[in-house]
Scaffold this motif. Structure first.
Motif, PDB file in Angstrom:
ATOM      1  N   ASP A  18       0.833  -1.202   0.000  1.00 29.83           N
ATOM      2  CA  ASP A  18       0.000   0.000   0.000  1.00 29.83           C
ATOM      3  C   ASP A  18       0.866   1.250   0.000  1.00 29.83           C
ATOM      4  N   LYS A  19       1.875   1.264   0.830  1.00 28.96           N
ATOM      5  CA  LYS A  19       2.720   2.454   0.979  1.00 28.96           C
ATOM      6  C   LYS A  19       3.687   2.639  -0.189  1.00 28.96           C
ATOM      7  N   TYR A  20       4.252   1.542  -0.666  1.00 23.99           N
ATOM      8  CA  TYR A  20       5.231   1.568  -1.765  1.00 23.99           C
ATOM      9  C   TYR A  20       4.676   0.783  -2.947  1.00 23.99           C
ATOM     10  N   ARG A  21       3.669   1.321  -3.563  1.00 25.75           N
ATOM     11  CA  ARG A  21       2.932   0.627  -4.629  1.00 25.75           C
ATOM     12  C   ARG A  21       3.828   0.316  -5.825  1.00 25.75           C
ATOM     13  N   LYS A  22       3.749  -0.924  -6.265  1.00 30.54           N
ATOM     14  CA  LYS A  22       4.484  -1.365  -7.448  1.00 30.54           C
ATOM     15  C   LYS A  22       3.661  -1.020  -8.691  1.00 30.54           C
ATOM     16  N   CYS A  75      -8.657   2.158   0.082  1.00 31.44           N
ATOM     17  CA  CYS A  75      -8.171   1.575   1.328  1.00 31.44           C
ATOM     18  C   CYS A  75      -6.879   0.785   1.081  1.00 31.44           C
ATOM     19  N   SER A  76      -6.221   0.429   2.160  1.00 31.79           N
ATOM     20  CA  SER A  76      -4.949  -0.283   2.050  1.00 31.79           C
ATOM     21  C   SER A  76      -5.124  -1.639   1.370  1.00 31.79           C
ATOM     22  N   ILE A  77      -6.255  -2.282   1.578  1.00 35.14           N
ATOM     23  CA  ILE A  77      -6.476  -3.596   0.952  1.00 35.14           C
ATOM     24  C   ILE A  77      -6.586  -3.454  -0.560  1.00 35.14           C
ATOM     25  N   SER A  78      -7.374  -2.502  -1.035  1.00 38.88           N
ATOM     26  CA  SER A  78      -7.555  -2.371  -2.488  1.00 38.88           C
ATOM     27  C   SER A  78      -6.275  -1.914  -3.181  1.00 38.88           C
ATOM     28  N   MET A  79      -5.540  -1.011  -2.556  1.00 43.25           N
ATOM     29  CA  MET A  79      -4.311  -0.517  -3.174  1.00 43.25           C
ATOM     30  C   MET A  79      -3.203  -1.564  -3.111  1.00 43.25           C
ATOM     31  N   ALA A  80      -3.091  -2.283  -2.001  1.00 36.34           N
ATOM     32  CA  ALA A  80      -2.097  -3.353  -1.903  1.00 36.34           C
ATOM     33  C   ALA A  80      -2.424  -4.467  -2.898  1.00 36.34           C
ATOM     34  N   SER A  81      -3.689  -4.823  -3.000  1.00 32.15           N
ATOM     35  CA  SER A  81      -4.097  -5.871  -3.936  1.00 32.15           C
ATOM     36  C   SER A  81      -3.791  -5.458  -5.373  1.00 32.15           C
ATOM     37  N   SER A  82      -4.001  -4.191  -5.702  1.00 32.54           N
ATOM     38  CA  SER A  82      -3.692  -3.689  -7.049  1.00 32.54           C
ATOM     39  C   SER A  82      -2.202  -3.814  -7.336  1.00 32.54           C
ATOM     40  N   SER A  83      -1.393  -3.415  -6.376  1.00 29.29           N
ATOM     41  CA  SER A  83       0.059  -3.515  -6.516  1.00 29.29           C
ATOM     42  C   SER A  83       0.487  -4.971  -6.695  1.00 29.29           C
ATOM     43  N   GLY A 139      -6.445 -13.451   4.667  1.00 30.90           N
ATOM     44  CA  GLY A 139      -7.265 -13.112   5.824  1.00 30.90           C
ATOM     45  C   GLY A 139      -8.493 -12.285   5.480  1.00 30.90           C
ATOM     46  N   VAL A 140      -8.511 -11.669   4.306  1.00 32.22           N
ATOM     47  CA  VAL A 140      -9.659 -10.877   3.869  1.00 32.22           C
ATOM     48  C   VAL A 140     -10.888 -11.764   3.732  1.00 32.22           C
ATOM     49  N   HIS A 141     -10.679 -13.053   3.539  1.00 35.07           N
ATOM     50  CA  HIS A 141     -11.804 -13.980   3.418  1.00 35.07           C
ATOM     51  C   HIS A 141     -12.775 -13.828   4.597  1.00 35.07           C
ATOM     52  N   LYS A 142     -12.238 -13.604   5.768  1.00 33.24           N
ATOM     53  CA  LYS A 142     -13.068 -13.506   6.975  1.00 33.24           C
ATOM     54  C   LYS A 142     -13.798 -12.173   7.074  1.00 33.24           C
ATOM     55  N   LEU A 143     -13.425 -11.213   6.243  1.00 32.36           N
ATOM     56  CA  LEU A 143     -14.008  -9.871   6.274  1.00 32.36           C
ATOM     57  C   LEU A 143     -14.860  -9.664   5.027  1.00 32.36           C
ATOM     58  N   ARG A 144     -16.036 -10.217   5.033  1.00 37.45           N
ATOM     59  CA  ARG A 144     -16.886 -10.235   3.849  1.00 37.45           C
ATOM     60  C   ARG A 144     -17.062  -8.853   3.198  1.00 37.45           C
ATOM     61  N   ALA A 145     -17.168  -7.825   4.022  1.00 37.18           N
ATOM     62  CA  ALA A 145     -17.363  -6.469   3.494  1.00 37.18           C
ATOM     63  C   ALA A 145     -16.140  -5.974   2.725  1.00 37.18           C
ATOM     64  N   ARG A 146     -14.999  -6.642   2.869  1.00 34.49           N
ATOM     65  CA  ARG A 146     -13.769  -6.206   2.205  1.00 34.49           C
ATOM     66  C   ARG A 146     -13.422  -7.057   0.978  1.00 34.49           C
ATOM     67  N   HIS A 147     -14.249  -8.031   0.653  1.00 34.94           N
ATOM     68  CA  HIS A 147     -13.968  -8.876  -0.512  1.00 34.94           C
ATOM     69  C   HIS A 147     -13.797  -8.042  -1.777  1.00 34.94           C
ATOM     70  N   ASN A 148     -14.717  -7.097  -2.002  1.00 33.71           N
ATOM     71  CA  ASN A 148     -14.627  -6.285  -3.217  1.00 33.71           C
ATOM     72  C   ASN A 148     -13.391  -5.399  -3.228  1.00 33.71           C
ATOM     73  N   CYS A 149     -12.896  -5.038  -2.051  1.00 31.35           N
ATOM     74  CA  CYS A 149     -11.661  -4.245  -1.981  1.00 31.35           C
ATOM     75  C   CYS A 149     -10.503  -5.062  -2.563  1.00 31.35           C
ATOM     76  N   ALA A 150     -10.396  -6.293  -2.106  1.00 30.18           N
ATOM     77  CA  ALA A 150      -9.308  -7.159  -2.563  1.00 30.18           C
ATOM     78  C   ALA A 150      -9.452  -7.529  -4.032  1.00 30.18           C
ATOM     79  N   LEU A 151     -10.673  -7.622  -4.523  1.00 26.60           N
ATOM     80  CA  LEU A 151     -10.925  -8.073  -5.889  1.00 26.60           C
ATOM     81  C   LEU A 151     -11.027  -6.935  -6.907  1.00 26.60           C
ATOM     82  N   MET A 152     -11.008  -5.693  -6.442  1.00 29.14           N
ATOM     83  CA  MET A 152     -11.248  -4.551  -7.324  1.00 29.14           C
ATOM     84  C   MET A 152     -10.314  -4.512  -8.541  1.00 29.14           C
ATOM     85  N   ALA A 153      -9.023  -4.668  -8.336  1.00 28.68           N
ATOM     86  CA  ALA A 153      -8.080  -4.615  -9.467  1.00 28.68           C
ATOM     87  C   ALA A 153      -8.337  -5.753 -10.445  1.00 28.68           C
TER      88      ALA A 153
END
Length: 154
Positions: A14-18, A63-71, A116-130
């Motif tokens: 998230d902080k150092y996006r590739k 959020c950090s999840i969506s940006m980290a997942s994109s990277s 671990g995002v699996h357990k946070l249903r509301a964050r699934h789309n964050c991880a899958l956005m990219a």
């Protein structure tokens, strides 16, 4: 301890996006995608030549999840063929939505840190956005149509 390692990996991506920034040049496809559940946004840039992702980058805010997942996704798909990317995509979605770890021959690299995002249903789309943005590009491209034909014939 493993959770701490994964947490640090997510924070780092998230902080150092590739592959962050606009991608210029010929044959660059781009898509702007907005997460319908939270408002995170991404613009994904992709250059595919001969069924291989030659270059990929993104710009986004979220959020950090969506940006980290994109990277993580851009690192994973760069210099890979569309068929392999499809396998990664399906495996990553199974990890996020169902908590199913990838089979032995599929290496999701740093993206495995998001299990671990699996357990946070509301964050699934964050991880899958990219990955959903990638789907939009591939759905419009010849490379994706060819991949679908191969999958149907198996």
């Amino acid at each position: 301890m493993l959770q701490d390692l994964y947490r640090n990996l997510v924070i780092s991506h998230d902080k150092y996006r590739k592959n962050n920034g606009m991608l210029d040049g010929e044959n660059v496809q781009k898509v702007h995608y907005k997460n319908p559940t939270c408002g995170d946004v991404i613009t994904l840039y992709l250059r595919i030549e001969n069924e291989i992702v030659q270059d990929v980058s993104f710009e986004g805010e979220g959020c950090s999840i969506s940006m980290a997942s994109s990277s993580m996704m851009t690192e994973l798909i760069k210099n890979r063929d569309v068929e392999t990317i499809s396998t990664y995509r399906d495996s990553f979605e199974q990890l996020i939505r169902h908590g199913e770890k990838p089979v032995d021959n599929i290496d999701l690299g740093d993206a495995l840190a998001l299990e671990g995002v699996h357990k946070l249903r509301a964050r699934h789309n964050c991880a899958l956005m990219a990955w959903q943005a990638l789907d939009k590009i591939l759905d419009d491209g010849e490379a994706y149509r060819k991949r679908k034909e191969v999958v149907k014939s198996i």
